[in-house]
Enzyme design. Sequence first.
Site, PDB file in Angstrom:
ATOM      1  N   ASN A  35       0.810  -1.224   0.000  1.00  0.00           N
ATOM      2  CA  ASN A  35       0.000   0.000   0.000  1.00  0.00           C
ATOM      3  C   ASN A  35       0.846   1.279   0.000  1.00  0.00           C
ATOM      4  O   ASN A  35       0.291   2.369  -0.114  1.00  0.00           O
ATOM      5  CB  ASN A  35      -0.971  -0.007   1.184  1.00  0.00           C
ATOM      6  CG  ASN A  35      -2.195  -0.856   0.884  1.00  0.00           C
ATOM      7  OD1 ASN A  35      -3.069  -0.457   0.130  1.00  0.00           O
ATOM      8  ND2 ASN A  35      -2.234  -2.061   1.448  1.00  0.00           N
ATOM      9  N   THR A 127       0.045  -5.967   4.946  1.00  0.00           N
ATOM     10  CA  THR A 127      -0.629  -6.260   6.210  1.00  0.00           C
ATOM     11  C   THR A 127      -2.050  -6.719   5.926  1.00  0.00           C
ATOM     12  O   THR A 127      -2.838  -5.951   5.356  1.00  0.00           O
ATOM     13  CB  THR A 127      -0.714  -4.974   7.076  1.00  0.00           C
ATOM     14  OG1 THR A 127       0.520  -4.259   6.985  1.00  0.00           O
ATOM     15  CG2 THR A 127      -1.048  -5.284   8.509  1.00  0.00           C
ATOM     16  N   GLY A 194       4.750  -1.054  11.047  1.00  0.00           N
ATOM     17  CA  GLY A 194       3.810  -0.128  11.680  1.00  0.00           C
ATOM     18  C   GLY A 194       4.508   0.880  12.571  1.00  0.00           C
ATOM     19  O   GLY A 194       5.735   0.845  12.724  1.00  0.00           O
ATOM     20  N   HIS A 221      10.978  -4.582  11.146  1.00  0.00           N
ATOM     21  CA  HIS A 221      11.420  -3.193  11.282  1.00  0.00           C
ATOM     22  C   HIS A 221      11.946  -3.081  12.712  1.00  0.00           C
ATOM     23  O   HIS A 221      11.222  -3.408  13.661  1.00  0.00           O
ATOM     24  CB  HIS A 221      10.262  -2.235  11.101  1.00  0.00           C
ATOM     25  CG  HIS A 221       9.766  -2.125   9.692  1.00  0.00           C
ATOM     26  ND1 HIS A 221       9.124  -3.142   9.044  1.00  0.00           N
ATOM     27  CD2 HIS A 221       9.838  -1.092   8.805  1.00  0.00           C
ATOM     28  CE1 HIS A 221       8.807  -2.741   7.816  1.00  0.00           C
ATOM     29  NE2 HIS A 221       9.238  -1.496   7.650  1.00  0.00           N
ATOM     30  N   GLU A 224      14.043   1.680  14.564  1.00  0.00           N
ATOM     31  CA  GLU A 224      13.824   2.626  13.463  1.00  0.00           C
ATOM     32  C   GLU A 224      13.961   4.074  13.932  1.00  0.00           C
ATOM     33  O   GLU A 224      14.269   4.963  13.136  1.00  0.00           O
ATOM     34  CB  GLU A 224      12.408   2.361  12.904  1.00  0.00           C
ATOM     35  CG  GLU A 224      12.164   2.890  11.523  1.00  0.00           C
ATOM     36  CD  GLU A 224      10.809   2.457  10.957  1.00  0.00           C
ATOM     37  OE1 GLU A 224      10.155   1.529  11.501  1.00  0.00           O
ATOM     38  OE2 GLU A 224      10.398   3.051   9.955  1.00  0.00           O
ATOM     39  N   ASP A 302       8.664   2.447   0.396  1.00  0.00           N
ATOM     40  CA  ASP A 302       7.359   2.919  -0.079  1.00  0.00           C
ATOM     41  C   ASP A 302       7.607   3.891  -1.236  1.00  0.00           C
ATOM     42  O   ASP A 302       7.844   5.080  -1.005  1.00  0.00           O
ATOM     43  CB  ASP A 302       6.617   3.647   1.041  1.00  0.00           C
ATOM     44  CG  ASP A 302       6.379   2.756   2.251  1.00  0.00           C
ATOM     45  OD1 ASP A 302       5.362   2.066   2.291  1.00  0.00           O
ATOM     46  OD2 ASP A 302       7.237   2.737   3.158  1.00  0.00           O
TER      47      ASP A 302
END
Length: 345
Positions: A35, A127, A194, A221, A224, A302
């Site tokens: 996404n 997800t 997330g 992740h 971060e 992304d």
Amino acid sequence: MPISGPALAALSSLTPAQISFLQSIPKAELHAHLNGSIPIQILQELASEYLSSTSARSIPDSAVQESIQLLTTGPALDKIDDFFLLFPAIYALTSTPDALQRVTRAVLHDFFDGDYPQCTYLELRTTPRSTSSMDREQYLLTVLDEVEKYSPEQTGLVVSLDRRMSAEVMDECVEIAVRLRSRGRRVLGVDLCGDPTAGNVQAFEDAFRRAKEGGLGVTMHIAETTNNTPEETLQLLSYCPERLGHATFLNDEAISIVLEKKMCIEICLTSNLLCKTVPTLEAHHIKQYLNSNHPISICTDDTLPFRTSLLAEYALLLAIPPLGLGLSEDQVRRIGEMSLQARFR
Ligand code: IMP
Ligand code: ZN
């Protein structure tokens, strides 16, 4: 996908021969969120269909319009939190099986079927969401149906577990992922993603243990932001991930574990620069891994909000400082090889 900012500056500084070289080397994209990688034209199409429909609204139309506008011009991100605010609008537009199928098809097309393939191999991650028109299993089946139109040598799916999920929902996602894999569907691994400050990572232990028992690869992740504590990072490392996303703020103890276990670091240069978790390329933690010949993989994260492409991320390796890291073609080719070696099977 429009490219701008540091990615465009690096790409524009290369000669045609250097660009051909980058296009030609084998490389894997191992960290791409579905996404977050939707071509803007598809999202605009979905937005106009959504705004002219009478379907139930999860967020106000003005919020959808505002986010699409930001994504069209390229959002100005002051901090990483601004980035997560973009997703409610994207999610409002990709909450039916039909829309999800269209975006998955478009993302795969963008990676493989443009003027040249962006990568040799892609692990797409997403997800599983439960919406009013599909449950989490249907979500994954919709994405898998598109992924499996390509060969296993080209692409596979990683199921993202969001830190904002309850332990029950996380367990449900892992259970579906393992079951689909055991039926021969192309689920390769799980990811933890997330809001980096959400959730209690101790509650995730069971989910990752089950994923491993079910034969899935594990990536996370990790570290971060500066708000991720060393204790949390060490706890996550104790779940034995094979790969790590970002891994920006590791302390010496964590680094020695990562080096010893040869955990591949998924490096997302533009993402880190735009979210301001790394101040400059010169200061990027990629350097310590290059110096120790540790496995890394260059990834986009992304492409939509960060306005980049895998080619442009590789351009950041090759371009002369300060636009890039000034690596040699041999070093860049070797990084491409390392990324392919780190794929999940
Ligand atoms: P999806 O999993 O296909 O819905 O892709 C978007 C989701 O990926 C977002 O809602 C975030 O949870 C996650 N995501 C994307 N980029 C990052 C990142 O850099 N850090 C943590 N999570 C991320
Ligand atoms: Zn990510």
